[in-house]
Write a protein that holds these residues in place. Structure first.
Motif, mmCIF file in Angstrom:
data_model
loop_
_atom_site.group_PDB
_atom_site.id
_atom_site.type_symbol
_atom_site.label_atom_id
_atom_site.label_comp_id
_atom_site.label_asym_id
_atom_site.label_seq_id
_atom_site.Cartn_x
_atom_site.Cartn_y
_atom_site.Cartn_z
ATOM 1 N N PHE A 155 0.828 -1.203 0.000
ATOM 2 C CA PHE A 155 0.000 0.000 0.000
ATOM 3 C C PHE A 155 0.863 1.253 0.000
ATOM 4 O O PHE A 155 0.574 2.227 -0.705
ATOM 5 N N GLN A 156 1.921 1.246 0.808
ATOM 6 C CA GLN A 156 2.819 2.403 0.856
ATOM 7 C C GLN A 156 3.386 2.716 -0.523
ATOM 8 O O GLN A 156 3.396 3.873 -0.960
ATOM 9 N N TYR A 157 3.854 1.694 -1.201
ATOM 10 C CA TYR A 157 4.453 1.932 -2.519
ATOM 11 C C TYR A 157 3.401 2.323 -3.552
ATOM 12 O O TYR A 157 3.674 3.143 -4.442
ATOM 13 N N ALA A 158 2.212 1.768 -3.447
ATOM 14 C CA ALA A 158 1.142 2.152 -4.374
ATOM 15 C C ALA A 158 0.810 3.631 -4.215
ATOM 16 O O ALA A 158 0.646 4.358 -5.205
ATOM 17 N N LEU A 177 1.490 9.438 -5.863
ATOM 18 C CA LEU A 177 1.899 10.815 -5.573
ATOM 19 C C LEU A 177 3.024 11.259 -6.498
ATOM 20 O O LEU A 177 3.079 12.429 -6.904
ATOM 21 N N THR A 178 3.908 10.326 -6.841
ATOM 22 C CA THR A 178 5.060 10.665 -7.686
ATOM 23 C C THR A 178 4.631 11.125 -9.065
ATOM 24 O O THR A 178 5.260 11.999 -9.668
ATOM 25 N N PRO A 238 3.464 16.106 -9.813
ATOM 26 C CA PRO A 238 4.007 16.840 -10.967
ATOM 27 C C PRO A 238 2.924 17.266 -11.952
ATOM 28 O O PRO A 238 3.000 18.354 -12.539
ATOM 29 N N LYS A 239 1.911 16.435 -12.140
ATOM 30 C CA LYS A 239 0.829 16.808 -13.048
ATOM 31 C C LYS A 239 -0.008 17.950 -12.466
ATOM 32 O O LYS A 239 -0.592 18.752 -13.210
ATOM 33 N N PHE A 274 10.522 13.404 -5.832
ATOM 34 C CA PHE A 274 9.805 12.272 -5.251
ATOM 35 C C PHE A 274 10.539 10.957 -5.525
ATOM 36 O O PHE A 274 10.579 10.077 -4.666
ATOM 37 N N LEU A 275 11.112 10.830 -6.700
ATOM 38 C CA LEU A 275 11.888 9.622 -6.987
ATOM 39 C C LEU A 275 13.101 9.531 -6.065
ATOM 40 O O LEU A 275 13.409 8.464 -5.526
ATOM 41 N N TYR A 276 13.775 10.659 -5.861
ATOM 42 C CA TYR A 276 14.910 10.680 -4.928
ATOM 43 C C TYR A 276 14.435 10.366 -3.508
ATOM 44 O O TYR A 276 15.097 9.627 -2.766
#
Length: 410
Positions: free
Chosen positions: A67-70, A75-76, A80-81, A134-136
């Motif tokens: 769930f955390q990764y989903a 959000l990632t 940005p959008k 967010f990726l970092y």
């Protein structure tokens, strides 16, 4: 229609609007169908994965790593959008105003295609900043431990405690851990501070006691010559799990309490201890979780019973709203309060001396760092671990070191 379904429908509509706006910006910039296809496929996979995780995960297990990764992936791509929308919406408002004006005052109109393409490129460029952040934050930011040091001066500090050093950690959230090497680095960093005491201000797990099992041997290596003490946080009560029986919940709560002595911490549950040095003493007071609007097990009068009003007092309470609503104006005068809980929402912008901002500030008046009011101090630790979002963006995991000094207060 249930409230949960209504919220899901509203959220879906918002996401659809965001996606349509962002895709229009992409179409303006590039005609390459492969780039457009990758954009659509990635977005679809993220949302399909989130929906699958939500509906396939039993509420009885609480929040999972899946769930955390989903949520993290959503959000990632979504934030940005949102930046793209912020730029392009202004352009659309301008276009509508210009069109309305042209109806009122007919005349030669100016082409807007070039401006639209320029703004689309600018929007995509700006969106790349939160995307990279967010990726970092997911890859490295959650382990970007920072040691923050403060020196506090009190005129009524017992002389023997002049130079006394406290290391505060908070919000371990062991159920989120995946990288033992990185966590070991954080534990070593705590020991490198060589403080007199280590104080942990709650949330040792996400949901259940077993999340800490693998990490007990690592955290048991934490060292402090004058003791290690802890309190409970809101996640330590098992309230976010749909238990089969109340007996199961009670057993888990008991197991979580038993974890603390296994890692060498004395758990304070609405009680206090005196730390003594060279004939002087200070009172360390620990309460159970007290949060505005939920779980108010913390009992300050009970925890302070037997403490002299003139004693120098350090209070450990997980949620900083406790300080705001009950502690700071208490005539008993709690000199220093240590809290956590907020995580600084694990995202924000902090440049020392210039800016300190996070959406967390709109929920908690004291959300990260050191605050002083009425001659009392509170430090809100940003947390050692992470929860819900599997990363940190601009608000880094924290180890706090506070040195107490005797002297005239500023």
């Amino acid at each position: 229609m249930s409230r949960w379904v209504l919220r899901l429908v509203v959220l879906s509509i918002i996401i659809l609007i965001v996606e349509l706006y962002a895709f229009q910006a992409l179409k303006t910039v590039t005609k390459n169908r492969y780039i457009r296809l990758v954009w659509l496929v990635v977005s679809a996979l993220v949302y399909i994965n989130l929906i699958y995780v939500i509906f396939s995960t039993s509420r009885s297990v609480g929040q999972t790593l899946e769930f955390q990764y989903a949520v993290g992936f959503m959000l990632t791509i979504l934030i940005p959008k949102g930046v793209i929308i912020a730029v392009m919406f202004g352009e659309d408002v301008f276009r509508m105003a210009a069109k309305l004006f042209s109806w009122i005052t007919p005349g030669e109109t100016q082409p807007i295609g070039g401006r639209r393409e320029f703004l689309s490129k600018m929007a995509l460029g700006l969106a790349a900043i939160p995307l990279a952040s967010f990726l970092y934050g997911i890859i490295q930011g959650r382990y970007n431990y920072k040691v923050l040091k403060y020196q506090l001066t009190f005129d009524d500090l017992p002389a023997a405690f002049d130079g006394f050093k406290i290391t505060q950690i908070s919000d371990i959230h062991s159920g989120s851990f995946t990288n033992a090497k990185k966590i070991q680095y954080g534990v070593d960093l705590i020991n490198e501070q060589e403080s007199d005491v280590i104080l942990f201000t709650g949330d040792i797990v996400n949901n259940v006691a077993s999340e800490m099992t693998h990490w007990i041997s690592m955290f048991s290596k934490l060292k402090a010559p004058m003791g290690k003490y802890s309190v409970l946080g809101n996640h330590d009560y098992g309230d976010y799990v749909d238990w089969n029986t109340q007996a199961d919940k009670a057993a888990n709560f008991k197991a979580i309490q038993e974890v603390h002595p296994q890692i060498g911490f004395e758990l304070l549950m609405n009680e206090h201890r005196y730390i003594e040095k060279d004939g002087d003493r200070l009172a360390l007071i620990g309460v159970e979780n007290w949060g505005k609007g939920f779980n108010q097990a913390g009992d300050l009068p009970k925890a302070s019973a037997g403490v002299d009003k003139n004693d120098f007092k350090i209070l450990m309470t997980h949620d900083p709203s406790h300080w705001e609503y009950e502690v700071k104006q208490d005539d008993f005068h709690y000199h220093l309060t240590l809290s956590g809980h907020t995580h600084g929402l694990q995202m924000g912008i902090e440049i020392p001396g210039l800016i300190k901002w996070s959406p967390s500030k709109y929920v908690y008046k004291q959300w990260a760092g050191l605050y002083e009011e009425l001659g009392r101090f509170i430090n809100v630790n940003r947390g050692f671990g992470y929860h819900a979002f599997p990363g940190r963006v601009g608000v880094w995991p924290e180890v706090t070191v506070i040195e107490l000094k005797k002297g005239k207060s500023a």
